[in-house]
Every structure is written in structure tokens, then in C-alpha cells.
Scaffold this motif. Sequence first.
Motif, PDB file in Angstrom:
ATOM      1  N   ASP A 272       0.959  -1.410   0.160  1.00 16.64           N
ATOM      2  CA  ASP A 272       0.042   0.032  -0.044  1.00 16.64           C
ATOM      3  C   ASP A 272       0.806   1.348   0.033  1.00 16.64           C
ATOM      4  OD1 ASP A 272      -1.895   1.918   0.416  1.00 16.64           O
ATOM      5  OD2 ASP A 272      -2.790   1.254   2.253  1.00 16.64           O
ATOM      6  N   ALA A 273       1.018   1.678  -1.228  1.00 16.79           N
ATOM      7  CA  ALA A 273       1.980   2.995  -1.440  1.00 16.79           C
ATOM      8  C   ALA A 273       1.749   4.188  -0.348  1.00 16.79           C
ATOM      9  CB  ALA A 273       1.946   3.445  -2.762  1.00 16.79           C
ATOM     10  N   SER A 274       0.166   4.133  -0.104  1.00 20.42           N
ATOM     11  CA  SER A 274      -0.097   5.325   0.540  1.00 20.42           C
ATOM     12  C   SER A 274       0.209   5.228   2.104  1.00 20.42           C
ATOM     13  CB  SER A 274      -1.746   5.613   0.422  1.00 20.42           C
ATOM     14  OG  SER A 274      -2.394   4.531   1.267  1.00 20.42           O
ATOM     15  N   ARG A 275       0.548   4.199   2.689  1.00 19.20           N
ATOM     16  CA  ARG A 275       0.862   3.696   4.149  1.00 19.20           C
ATOM     17  C   ARG A 275       2.479   3.328   4.054  1.00 19.20           C
ATOM     18  NH1 ARG A 275      -3.943   0.770   6.783  1.00 19.20           N
ATOM     19  NH2 ARG A 275      -3.661  -0.461   4.840  1.00 19.20           N
ATOM     20  N   ARG A 276       3.035   2.876   3.019  1.00 15.87           N
ATOM     21  CA  ARG A 276       4.297   2.284   3.181  1.00 15.87           C
ATOM     22  C   ARG A 276       5.468   3.234   3.753  1.00 15.87           C
ATOM     23  NH1 ARG A 276       5.402   1.439  -2.433  1.00 15.87           N
ATOM     24  NH2 ARG A 276       3.912  -0.160  -2.406  1.00 15.87           N
ATOM     25  N   ALA A 277       6.106   2.387   4.566  1.00 14.76           N
ATOM     26  CA  ALA A 277       7.552   3.197   5.249  1.00 14.76           C
ATOM     27  C   ALA A 277       8.473   2.228   5.248  1.00 14.76           C
ATOM     28  CB  ALA A 277       7.037   3.881   6.768  1.00 14.76           C
ATOM     29  N   TYR A 278       9.584   2.850   5.331  1.00 16.14           N
ATOM     30  CA  TYR A 278      10.843   1.831   5.620  1.00 16.14           C
ATOM     31  C   TYR A 278      11.488   1.888   6.771  1.00 16.14           C
ATOM     32  CZ  TYR A 278       9.929   1.338   0.564  1.00 16.14           C
ATOM     33  OH  TYR A 278       9.371   0.930  -0.846  1.00 16.14           O
ATOM     34  N   LEU A 279      11.892   0.948   7.581  1.00 15.17           N
ATOM     35  CA  LEU A 279      12.483   1.030   8.732  1.00 15.17           C
ATOM     36  C   LEU A 279      13.924   0.764   8.744  1.00 15.17           C
ATOM     37  CD1 LEU A 279       9.370   1.361   9.494  1.00 15.17           C
ATOM     38  CD2 LEU A 279       9.816   0.320  11.456  1.00 15.17           C
ATOM     39  N   TYR A 280      14.854   0.905   9.440  1.00 17.22           N
ATOM     40  CA  TYR A 280      16.054   0.771   9.376  1.00 17.22           C
ATOM     41  C   TYR A 280      16.652   0.372  10.794  1.00 17.22           C
ATOM     42  CZ  TYR A 280      15.960   2.488   4.771  1.00 17.22           C
ATOM     43  OH  TYR A 280      15.517   2.722   3.372  1.00 17.22           O
ATOM     44  N   PHE A 281      17.482  -0.416  11.204  1.00 11.31           N
ATOM     45  CA  PHE A 281      17.709  -0.992  12.622  1.00 11.31           C
ATOM     46  C   PHE A 281      19.453  -0.656  12.605  1.00 11.31           C
ATOM     47  CE2 PHE A 281      13.604  -2.450  11.732  1.00 11.31           C
ATOM     48  CZ  PHE A 281      12.994  -2.209  13.025  1.00 11.31           C
ATOM     49  N   GLU A 282      19.739  -0.582  14.016  1.00 13.46           N
ATOM     50  CA  GLU A 282      21.249  -0.566  14.196  1.00 13.46           C
ATOM     51  C   GLU A 282      21.521  -1.958  14.074  1.00 13.46           C
ATOM     52  OE1 GLU A 282      23.333   1.756  15.027  1.00 13.46           O
ATOM     53  OE2 GLU A 282      21.977   3.355  15.240  1.00 13.46           O
ATOM     54  N   ASP A 283      20.819  -2.949  14.575  1.00 13.01           N
ATOM     55  CA  ASP A 283      21.192  -4.532  14.603  1.00 13.01           C
ATOM     56  C   ASP A 283      20.273  -4.959  13.402  1.00 13.01           C
ATOM     57  OD1 ASP A 283      21.628  -7.033  14.291  1.00 13.01           O
ATOM     58  OD2 ASP A 283      21.927  -7.172  16.490  1.00 13.01           O
ATOM     59  N   ALA A 284      20.770  -5.012  12.023  1.00 12.35           N
ATOM     60  CA  ALA A 284      19.784  -5.426  10.834  1.00 12.35           C
ATOM     61  C   ALA A 284      19.525  -6.855  10.956  1.00 12.35           C
ATOM     62  CB  ALA A 284      20.540  -4.906   9.608  1.00 12.35           C
ATOM     63  N   GLN A 285      20.566  -7.548  11.628  1.00 14.30           N
ATOM     64  CA  GLN A 285      20.177  -9.042  11.464  1.00 14.30           C
ATOM     65  C   GLN A 285      19.150  -9.476  12.560  1.00 14.30           C
ATOM     66  OE1 GLN A 285      21.820 -11.140   9.496  1.00 14.30           O
ATOM     67  NE2 GLN A 285      22.512  -9.476   8.730  1.00 14.30           N
ATOM     68  N   ARG A 286      19.057  -8.613  13.762  1.00 13.01           N
ATOM     69  CA  ARG A 286      17.757  -9.090  14.812  1.00 13.01           C
ATOM     70  C   ARG A 286      16.924  -7.851  14.735  1.00 13.01           C
ATOM     71  NH1 ARG A 286      20.625  -9.505  20.284  1.00 13.01           N
ATOM     72  NH2 ARG A 286      21.253  -7.525  20.018  1.00 13.01           N
ATOM     73  N   ASN A 287      16.864  -6.803  13.892  1.00 11.58           N
ATOM     74  CA  ASN A 287      15.892  -5.792  13.754  1.00 11.58           C
ATOM     75  C   ASN A 287      15.655  -5.139  15.289  1.00 11.58           C
ATOM     76  OD1 ASN A 287      15.267  -5.895  10.896  1.00 11.58           O
ATOM     77  ND2 ASN A 287      14.270  -7.935  11.109  1.00 11.58           N
ATOM     78  N   THR A 288      16.785  -4.798  15.787  1.00  9.51           N
ATOM     79  CA  THR A 288      16.704  -4.008  17.156  1.00  9.51           C
ATOM     80  C   THR A 288      17.528  -3.011  16.931  1.00  9.51           C
ATOM     81  OG1 THR A 288      18.805  -5.133  17.764  1.00  9.51           O
ATOM     82  CG2 THR A 288      16.630  -6.237  18.469  1.00  9.51           C
ATOM     83  N   GLY A 289      16.944  -1.805  17.933  1.00 10.65           N
ATOM     84  CA  GLY A 289      17.755  -0.478  17.653  1.00 10.65           C
ATOM     85  C   GLY A 289      17.074   0.328  16.695  1.00 10.65           C
ATOM     86  N   LEU A 290      15.868   0.551  16.479  1.00 12.65           N
ATOM     87  CA  LEU A 290      15.424   1.589  15.512  1.00 12.65           C
ATOM     88  C   LEU A 290      16.257   2.731  15.259  1.00 12.65           C
ATOM     89  CD1 LEU A 290      13.089   1.671  13.173  1.00 12.65           C
ATOM     90  CD2 LEU A 290      11.881   3.040  14.874  1.00 12.65           C
ATOM     91  N   SER A 291      16.682   2.971  14.143  1.00 13.16           N
ATOM     92  CA  SER A 291      17.434   4.106  13.660  1.00 13.16           C
ATOM     93  C   SER A 291      16.930   5.130  12.966  1.00 13.16           C
ATOM     94  CB  SER A 291      18.813   3.737  13.321  1.00 13.16           C
ATOM     95  OG  SER A 291      18.986   2.973  12.173  1.00 13.16           O
ATOM     96  N   LEU A 292      16.155   4.357  12.016  1.00 11.57           N
ATOM     97  CA  LEU A 292      15.360   5.600  10.901  1.00 11.57           C
ATOM     98  C   LEU A 292      14.384   5.107  10.371  1.00 11.57           C
ATOM     99  CD1 LEU A 292      16.329   7.986   8.759  1.00 11.57           C
ATOM    100  CD2 LEU A 292      17.453   6.125   7.515  1.00 11.57           C
ATOM    101  N   VAL A 293      13.438   5.961  10.232  1.00 11.26           N
ATOM    102  CA  VAL A 293      12.122   5.689   9.276  1.00 11.26           C
ATOM    103  C   VAL A 293      11.815   6.536   8.080  1.00 11.26           C
ATOM    104  CG1 VAL A 293       9.751   5.333   9.341  1.00 11.26           C
ATOM    105  CG2 VAL A 293      10.815   4.927  11.447  1.00 11.26           C
ATOM    106  N   ARG A 294      11.941   6.173   6.911  1.00 11.88           N
ATOM    107  CA  ARG A 294      11.900   6.811   5.585  1.00 11.88           C
ATOM    108  C   ARG A 294      10.473   6.577   5.026  1.00 11.88           C
ATOM    109  NH1 ARG A 294      16.580   5.323   1.897  1.00 11.88           N
ATOM    110  NH2 ARG A 294      15.737   7.066   0.800  1.00 11.88           N
ATOM    111  N   VAL A 295      10.025   7.731   4.546  1.00 10.44           N
ATOM    112  CA  VAL A 295       8.786   7.588   3.554  1.00 10.44           C
ATOM    113  C   VAL A 295       8.771   8.461   2.174  1.00 10.44           C
ATOM    114  CG1 VAL A 295       6.430   8.213   3.339  1.00 10.44           C
ATOM    115  CG2 VAL A 295       7.332   7.286   5.778  1.00 10.44           C
TER     116      VAL A 295
END
Length: 200
Positions: free
Chosen positions: A66-89
Motif C-alpha cells: 500500500d503505497a499510501s501507507r508504506r514506510a521503510y524502517l532501518y535498525f542498528e542491528d539489521a540481523q535482529r531488527n533491534t535498535g530502530l535508527s531511521l524511518v523513511r517515507v
Amino acid sequence: MTTTATIAVARDAMPANASYVLPGDFAPDTDIERLARRFGKDNVRIGEVPGAEGERVDGVILFPDDASRRAYLYFEDAQRNTGLSLVRVFDDGSRWRLDNGIGIGTPLSDILRRNGKPIRFFGLDWDYGGAITNWNGGRLDPKHDPVRRGMTLGARADIGERPYPMGDAEFSSDDAKYPDLGTDLVVDEISVSFPGEDDL
């Protein structure tokens, strides 16, 4: 590399008419389970997200279909997806907004009105093009807030042959060489970045 997969966690999706605000309740300790509870498990997908200079990195996509609600999330530990560092739209027509009211498609003239002063930004059409570099002490200046609200400018598709600032250099929004900047440039990406979990 993490393969694309939908997270199987109890579903409790946001209503369709909900407000999508950044940073909202996103924080460095936001994890997959919290995302699934808030947005619904079918709307949280682990996969590759756009990185710098055309790279792809591991992360999480909210509302991938859903492009109207899509967001991309980036984490400090990308293997475990912990430590949210950035959200982009950056999808056209996105419902996400920064908590200062700015969203995809907001014209530069509106940003300047909200800021109360001219801004400086990188020229367009390169990897970091359109990034705002200086608020000149205006009302939108992040000052001492550890959570950074970012926005990137792009040229509207219908400006024809009118020139706009380009390349790896800084420009001012009141540059007399570009009298139509206020309407010709619009926000084409918003983001929020967070310090480390131990820094808040």
C-alpha cells in the motif's frame, strides 16, 4: 541476508482512517512485536529496504503493498531488527506526515512559511540532492531535539524547462536565480532518525 517474510504475531491493526505521524510512538526500542501489534502482522514485512547509492540493506517495510501507507524502517542491528535508527517515507500520495505537518508533496513555499526564514539545501539530482542543510534558526530548526526530522526536496514533474538548483553544492531558498523555487520544489521524502537506545 534476511529473506522477505511476513511476521506471524497477534494481529491488532490500526484503523484505515488512522493518523500516520512521524515520529509518533516510534522509538529506538520499537521492535517487530510492537510493530505487528500496532499495524497488524500482515502489514509488517522483513526484507530489503533502499540504502545509500542504490544499495539494498536489511530492514522492515510497513504496508509493503500500500503505497499510501508504506514506510521503510532501518535498525542498528539489521540481523535482529533491534535498535530502530531511521524511518523513511517517499511514496507519492503517502498519508504519513511529520509532526510539524509536512508530508510528501508539501511545497517549499509552505516549508518557508512554517520556518519563518530562508533555508539552505543541497542541489538536486544526485544521491543526497535536495537534503535541507540549514534552517537558519527558523521555527523548524531541530535545535536540541535528539529525534531528527528530515525532509528532502525534489522538482515537481510539471515545471517544464525552468531551471532549478542541481549538483553537489548548497543553495539558498531565496536565491534570485531561481524565482519559482517556492512552487517548483516539493518534499519528496520525509524521515525521522533516532539516537541509540541508551541515548534517550
